[in-house]
Design a protein around this motif. Structure first.
Motif, PDB file in Angstrom:
ATOM      1  N   ASP A 145      -3.834   8.633  -9.106  1.00 34.51           N
ATOM      2  CA  ASP A 145      -3.317   9.726  -9.937  1.00 34.51           C
ATOM      3  C   ASP A 145      -2.145   9.213 -10.764  1.00 34.51           C
ATOM      4  OD1 ASP A 145      -2.497  12.056 -11.112  1.00 34.51           O
ATOM      5  OD2 ASP A 145      -1.945  13.077  -9.254  1.00 34.51           O
ATOM      6  N   VAL A 146      -2.410   8.879 -12.008  1.00 34.04           N
ATOM      7  CA  VAL A 146      -1.347   8.326 -12.853  1.00 34.04           C
ATOM      8  C   VAL A 146      -0.370   9.401 -13.310  1.00 34.04           C
ATOM      9  CG1 VAL A 146      -2.810   6.435 -13.652  1.00 34.04           C
ATOM     10  CG2 VAL A 146      -2.715   8.562 -14.977  1.00 34.04           C
ATOM     11  N   GLU A 147      -0.722  10.663 -13.133  1.00 29.50           N
ATOM     12  CA  GLU A 147       0.178  11.748 -13.522  1.00 29.50           C
ATOM     13  C   GLU A 147       1.289  11.949 -12.493  1.00 29.50           C
ATOM     14  OE1 GLU A 147       0.070  13.213 -16.407  1.00 29.50           O
ATOM     15  OE2 GLU A 147      -1.694  12.039 -16.955  1.00 29.50           O
ATOM     16  N   ALA A 148       1.034  11.563 -11.263  1.00 26.18           N
ATOM     17  CA  ALA A 148       2.037  11.736 -10.209  1.00 26.18           C
ATOM     18  C   ALA A 148       3.047  10.602 -10.237  1.00 26.18           C
ATOM     19  CB  ALA A 148       1.351  11.782  -8.849  1.00 26.18           C
ATOM     20  N   ALA A 149       4.292  10.912  -9.960  1.00 24.58           N
ATOM     21  CA  ALA A 149       5.323   9.876  -9.905  1.00 24.58           C
ATOM     22  C   ALA A 149       5.071   8.960  -8.712  1.00 24.58           C
ATOM     23  CB  ALA A 149       6.697  10.515  -9.786  1.00 24.58           C
ATOM     24  N   SER A 195       0.384  -6.356 -10.745  1.00 25.48           N
ATOM     25  CA  SER A 195      -0.212  -5.026 -10.659  1.00 25.48           C
ATOM     26  C   SER A 195      -1.688  -5.127 -10.982  1.00 25.48           C
ATOM     27  CB  SER A 195       0.476  -4.036 -11.601  1.00 25.48           C
ATOM     28  OG  SER A 195       0.196  -4.335 -12.957  1.00 25.48           O
ATOM     29  N   LEU A 196      -2.492  -4.391 -10.236  1.00 26.98           N
ATOM     30  CA  LEU A 196      -3.926  -4.337 -10.460  1.00 26.98           C
ATOM     31  C   LEU A 196      -4.268  -2.962 -11.016  1.00 26.98           C
ATOM     32  CD1 LEU A 196      -5.152  -6.058  -7.156  1.00 26.98           C
ATOM     33  CD2 LEU A 196      -4.460  -7.109  -9.328  1.00 26.98           C
ATOM     34  N   CYS A 197      -4.828  -2.950 -12.204  1.00 25.36           N
ATOM     35  CA  CYS A 197      -5.234  -1.712 -12.870  1.00 25.36           C
ATOM     36  C   CYS A 197      -4.025  -0.775 -13.035  1.00 25.36           C
ATOM     37  CB  CYS A 197      -6.364  -1.052 -12.102  1.00 25.36           C
ATOM     38  SG  CYS A 197      -7.214   0.263 -13.002  1.00 25.36           S
ATOM     39  N   THR A 198      -4.105   0.450 -12.540  1.00 30.11           N
ATOM     40  CA  THR A 198      -3.031   1.416 -12.753  1.00 30.11           C
ATOM     41  C   THR A 198      -1.816   1.186 -11.863  1.00 30.11           C
ATOM     42  OG1 THR A 198      -4.230   2.920 -11.289  1.00 30.11           O
ATOM     43  CG2 THR A 198      -4.526   3.233 -13.656  1.00 30.11           C
ATOM     44  N   GLY A 199      -1.824   0.119 -11.094  1.00 25.93           N
ATOM     45  CA  GLY A 199      -0.597  -0.282 -10.408  1.00 25.93           C
ATOM     46  C   GLY A 199       0.518  -0.569 -11.401  1.00 25.93           C
ATOM     47  N   GLN A 204       3.373   4.062   6.503  1.00 26.02           N
ATOM     48  CA  GLN A 204       2.476   4.238   7.636  1.00 26.02           C
ATOM     49  C   GLN A 204       1.485   5.377   7.374  1.00 26.02           C
ATOM     50  OE1 GLN A 204       2.231   2.257  10.356  1.00 26.02           O
ATOM     51  NE2 GLN A 204       3.738   0.976   9.294  1.00 26.02           N
ATOM     52  N   GLN A 205       0.244   5.123   7.730  1.00 21.28           N
ATOM     53  CA  GLN A 205      -0.824   6.100   7.568  1.00 21.28           C
ATOM     54  C   GLN A 205      -1.031   6.502   6.105  1.00 21.28           C
ATOM     55  OE1 GLN A 205      -2.994   7.419  10.184  1.00 21.28           O
ATOM     56  NE2 GLN A 205      -2.105   5.521  10.996  1.00 21.28           N
ATOM     57  N   ALA A 206      -0.769   5.559   5.185  1.00 19.22           N
ATOM     58  CA  ALA A 206      -1.056   5.833   3.780  1.00 19.22           C
ATOM     59  C   ALA A 206      -2.564   6.029   3.614  1.00 19.22           C
ATOM     60  CB  ALA A 206      -0.570   4.675   2.913  1.00 19.22           C
ATOM     61  N   ARG A 207      -2.939   6.906   2.711  1.00 16.77           N
ATOM     62  CA  ARG A 207      -4.350   7.210   2.499  1.00 16.77           C
ATOM     63  C   ARG A 207      -4.840   6.466   1.265  1.00 16.77           C
ATOM     64  NH1 ARG A 207      -5.504  13.391   2.123  1.00 16.77           N
ATOM     65  NH2 ARG A 207      -4.074  13.081   0.374  1.00 16.77           N
ATOM     66  N   LEU A 208      -5.879   5.650   1.426  1.00 15.12           N
ATOM     67  CA  LEU A 208      -6.436   4.850   0.339  1.00 15.12           C
ATOM     68  C   LEU A 208      -7.684   5.523  -0.213  1.00 15.12           C
ATOM     69  CD1 LEU A 208      -4.532   2.693   1.515  1.00 15.12           C
ATOM     70  CD2 LEU A 208      -6.300   0.996   1.020  1.00 15.12           C
ATOM     71  N   GLY A 209      -7.781   5.499  -1.536  1.00 10.94           N
ATOM     72  CA  GLY A 209      -8.969   6.018  -2.181  1.00 10.94           C
ATOM     73  C   GLY A 209      -9.190   7.499  -1.978  1.00 10.94           C
ATOM     74  N   LEU A 219       0.832  -1.194   0.000  1.00  7.71           N
ATOM     75  CA  LEU A 219       0.000   0.000   0.000  1.00  7.71           C
ATOM     76  C   LEU A 219       0.872   1.251   0.000  1.00  7.71           C
ATOM     77  CD1 LEU A 219      -2.824  -0.978   2.512  1.00  7.71           C
ATOM     78  CD2 LEU A 219      -2.733  -1.290   0.029  1.00  7.71           C
ATOM     79  N   TYR A 220       0.330   2.321  -0.523  1.00  7.53           N
ATOM     80  CA  TYR A 220       1.078   3.566  -0.636  1.00  7.53           C
ATOM     81  C   TYR A 220       0.091   4.713  -0.743  1.00  7.53           C
ATOM     82  CZ  TYR A 220       0.049   2.599  -5.564  1.00  7.53           C
ATOM     83  OH  TYR A 220      -0.593   2.305  -6.750  1.00  7.53           O
ATOM     84  N   GLU A 221       0.564   5.915  -0.550  1.00  4.10           N
ATOM     85  CA  GLU A 221      -0.300   7.089  -0.624  1.00  4.10           C
ATOM     86  C   GLU A 221      -0.958   7.172  -1.992  1.00  4.10           C
ATOM     87  OE1 GLU A 221      -2.166  10.463   0.924  1.00  4.10           O
ATOM     88  OE2 GLU A 221      -0.852   9.030   1.948  1.00  4.10           O
ATOM     89  N   GLY A 222      -2.288   7.199  -2.016  1.00  2.00           N
ATOM     90  CA  GLY A 222      -3.012   7.280  -3.280  1.00  2.00           C
ATOM     91  C   GLY A 222      -3.450   5.946  -3.838  1.00  2.00           C
TER      92      GLY A 222
END
Length: 314
Positions: free
Chosen positions: A75-79, A100-104, A43-48, A8-11
């Motif tokens: 956000d596929v525009e963000a690195a 990878s699932l979808c834009t992963g 830690q404390q990554a924000r999902l969705g 998991l990761y931010e976004g």
């Protein structure tokens, strides 16, 4: 026991993360042993975009995982996060199976693990993936792609299809089908089945080929060829092909073929026309030709597509 780590990761998107948890993280007694499943990440990554999670493991959990699952990003525009990209690259070099699932797929591409490979993502973002990572062979027309050690999927439901495909690889079709019944989802959709994505009538009206694309779209019933298009655009065939590919991302012939298939889909959904008549109206010639190309493009025959997507005729 095969270890699976969800990164998991931010976004990251909630649906894809939850799908992986449901498939790999819940032992329903369907096999003698199930997956050693862990959730890791920042830690404390924000999902969705709204839900913060407290992951029990950091990205160092990827170091010894047999399988690493990367869910979609919002956000596929963000690195992608650099630490995630580095961890995914290291896991790949160690021999882990990457999913990878979808834009992963944008995370895997940033790590370089998709270079020289076929890969897919949601059809809406396929062009962006191909443009940003030209060494990746992006296929926007399938549900998922299994390249052995690297697997990628299209949109949300296709992510579930890929997870079930992995269960089939690890535990067999009977277990995967039993799990699908528990989850009340289709037991199997082949990866080569099309995404049934909506195809734009033409590209951006501001570009130089917009008039040509509009002209072609009104004449799909005619036996058009690439030289016909070149003459209409007042270009050589070679120059048209070069300009066309640079503008749309596909060759003129591929674009024309895709538009014919898309028009056939529209007619199957909205009219009572026979397959023979639809073949004539889309420039396919015969019903046999339409059936062959339609099945190759979408993974199902025209009659099956019509039963699935039929809209009432006004």
């Amino acid at each position: 026991m095969t270890s699976v780590v969800l990164a998991l990761y931010e976004g990251a998107m909630l649906f894809e993360a939850a799908a992986a948890c449901e498939v790999f993280g819940v032992d329903r007694g369907l096999a003698e042993t199930w997956y050693d499943f862990r959730v890791c990440g920042t830690q404390q990554a924000r999902l969705g975009g709204w839900l913060r999670v407290d992951t029990p493991h950091g990205l160092d959990a990827l170091a010894d995982a047999d399988t690493v699952v990367v869910p979609a990003c919002d956000d596929v525009e963000a690195a992608p996060p650099a630490d995630l990209v580095d961890a995914v690259r290291a896991a790949h070099e160690r021999g882990a199976r990457l999913v990878s699932l979808c834009t992963g797929a944008f995370v895997l591409a940033a790590a370089g693990v998709l270079d020289g490979r076929r890969a897919t993502t949601h059809w809406e973002h396929a062009a962006a993936l191909a443009a940003r990572h030209p060494r990746v062979q992006v296929d926007p027309d399938v549900l998922y792609i299994d390249e052995g050690s690297v697997l990628t999927s299209a949109g949300k439901a296709a992510g579930m299809d890929l997870c079930l495909h992995i269960v089939t690889l690890d535990h067999g079709a009977a277990v995967a089908n039993a799990l699908a019944r528990r989850l009340v989802v289709p037991p199997h959709r082949a990866g080569g089945q099309a995404q049934f994505a909506a195809v734009p009538v033409a590209a951006d009206a501001r570009h130089a080929l917009a008039d040509l694309l509009h002209w072609v779209d009104g004449r799909l019933h005619e036996p058009l060829t690439v030289p016909d298009l070149a003459r209409r655009a007042n270009m050589s065939t070679r120059n048209l092909t070069r300009r066309f590919t640079a503008t749309t991302g596909v060759t003129p012939l591929r674009w024309l073929h895709t538009r014919r298939i898309h028009r056939a889909r529209e007619l199957l959904e909205t009219t009572d026309d026979s397959v023979e008549l639809i073949a004539a109206r889309t420039g396919m010639g015969t019903a046999a030709t339409l059936r062959r190309h339609f099945h190759r493009a979408l993974g199902v025959p025209p009659d099956t597509y019509r039963r699935t997507f039929r809209n009432p005729v006004p």
